[in-house]
Design an enzyme around this catalytic site. Structure first.
Site, mmCIF file in Angstrom:
data_model
loop_
_atom_site.group_PDB
_atom_site.id
_atom_site.type_symbol
_atom_site.label_atom_id
_atom_site.label_comp_id
_atom_site.label_asym_id
_atom_site.label_seq_id
_atom_site.Cartn_x
_atom_site.Cartn_y
_atom_site.Cartn_z
ATOM 1 N N ASP A 196 -11.884 -5.115 10.419
ATOM 2 C CA ASP A 196 -10.430 -5.228 10.299
ATOM 3 C C ASP A 196 -9.949 -4.263 9.223
ATOM 4 O O ASP A 196 -10.299 -4.408 8.048
ATOM 5 C CB ASP A 196 -10.055 -6.668 9.935
ATOM 6 N N ASP B 90 -5.974 -1.740 14.633
ATOM 7 C CA ASP B 90 -6.612 -1.980 13.336
ATOM 8 C C ASP B 90 -7.783 -2.944 13.367
ATOM 9 O O ASP B 90 -8.237 -3.392 12.311
ATOM 10 C CB ASP B 90 -5.576 -2.493 12.335
ATOM 11 N N GLU B 91 -8.300 -3.254 14.541
ATOM 12 C CA GLU B 91 -9.426 -4.193 14.556
ATOM 13 C C GLU B 91 -10.313 -3.987 15.776
ATOM 14 O O GLU B 91 -9.869 -3.537 16.824
ATOM 15 C CB GLU B 91 -8.944 -5.643 14.504
#
EC number: 2.7.7.7
Length: 361
Positions: free
Chosen positions: A17, A115-116
């Site tokens: 993350d 973002d992950e």
């Protein structure tokens, strides 16, 4: 795929993350803003109505600013913050670089957003792998990330939150009861505030109480599928498979929020028609066809309604989708001022595809 050997090696799920991702990308472009409260969102003008923060740096969060907050509110809470406009293409490019780094390892990478990503690996030392992933991302992109380690995706996702910022945390079945049982039920991935309130009304205030709840009683209150699933989450269980199969959008939509409410039915119809035409062009560009159209109307102050209609057959024809969207719009009572309009379509499914739904502003 292995990243270690020996008798201790086994399958793990890691959740990577990126820390304050959008803000971090902006700070790379504006290094002079490091250490200052920065808020990113909309056009970057916090005086414009109905624009919200996409993200905020940790310095801004210390003043209570968070993603999804109206920029006007963010300005009141932190008047000395720097406000920057959103730049999705820049974030997509940065995300692609990060995911390329992860794919350079002998692991399986399942991307879940800018973002992950979940990482599946077989190793005897998941912390060492997590540290290698973190360092490789930092070296290649100058972006920091946190990594959660678990037996499944649920545990790994929660663990990465415990790891923030820029850390590594393990949460498995061995630690589950000690770490999670005294926490509120909305600490679980998949349980929101509304469900938590309903659980609290049944006396189930904590993860531990939910894990010990009667499945039949949960099914009675939440349904035969959702009820047992809630206990499943509270027990720390979750999906273990990390798949590299690209997700194919199940649908697509566009919506727009107006600086001032619309009250003229002709203006409302014109906007819906324009949105429908754009969605049709998007579908054609992606080589997809639509089978259902949905219109969303948000009335002032914040009442949202949706209506939908099945199309006669799969199509990406702009005129057909526009006529269908306007026919759906006719089913709304447009006597209230309108602050947002949206048009989305459900795609005809391709064979052997996993799906997600995209909505663009």
């Amino acid at each position: 795929m292995t990243t270690g050997s020996g008798p201790a090696a086994r399958d793990w799920v890691l959740h990577v993350d990126l820390d304050q991702f959008i803000a971090a990308v902006e700070l790379l472009r504006h290094p002079e803003l490091r250490g200052r409260p920065v808020v990113v969102g909309g056009s970057g003008d916090p005086t414009r109505p109905r624009t919200v923060a996409a993200t905020a740096t940790y310095e801004a969060r210390a003043y209570g600013v968070h993603s999804g907050m109206p920029l006007r509110t963010a300005l009141r809470r932190c008047p000395h913050a720097v406000f920057l406009p959103s730049d999705p293409p820049a974030y997509e490019a940065a995300s692609a670089r990060v995911m390329a780094v992860l794919r350079g390892f002998p692991v399986r990478v399942e991307v879940w957003g800018w973002d992950e990503a979940f990482v599946g690996a077989t190793t005897g030392d998941p912390e060492a792998l997590a540290a290698d992933l973190r360092q490789a991302v930092l070296d290649a992109t100058e972006l920091s990330c946190s990594v959660g380690i678990g037996d499944n995706k649920h545990q790994a996702k929660l663990a990465s939150a415990f790891a923030k910022p820029a850390g590594i945390h393990r949460l498995t079945g061995a630690e589950w009861a000690e770490v999670m049982h005294d926490r509120p039920t909305d600490a679980l991935w998949g349980i929101g505030a509304r469900t938590a309130r309903k659980l609290a009304g049944l006396g189930l205030h904590t993860v531990g109480r939910l894990a010990a709840a009667d499945p039949a009683e949960l099914a009675r209150h939440f349904g035969p599928t959702n009820g047992p699933w809630l206990r499943y989450l509270a027990e720390g269980r979750g999906e273990t498979e990390v798949t590299t199969t690209p997700w194919v959008p199940r649908g697509h939509g566009r919506e727009t929020t107006f600086p001032e409410d619309l009250t003229d039915a002709r203006d409302i119809s014109a906007c819906v028609a324009a949105l429908a035409e754009q969605v049709a062009r998007d579908a054609a560009a992606d080589g997809r066809t639509a089978v259902r159209v949905t219109v969303k109307v948000r009335f002032a102050p914040f009442l949202t309604r949706t209506r939908q209609s099945k199309l006669p057959g799969p199509t990406a024809d702009p005129a057909t989708l526009t006529r269908a969207a306007l026919a759906v719009l006719d089913r709304f009572d447009l006597t209230r001022p309108v602050r947002l309009l949206g048009v989305s379509v459900e795609y005809a499914p391709p064979a052997d595809a996993a799906y997600t739904l995209t909505t663009l502003e």
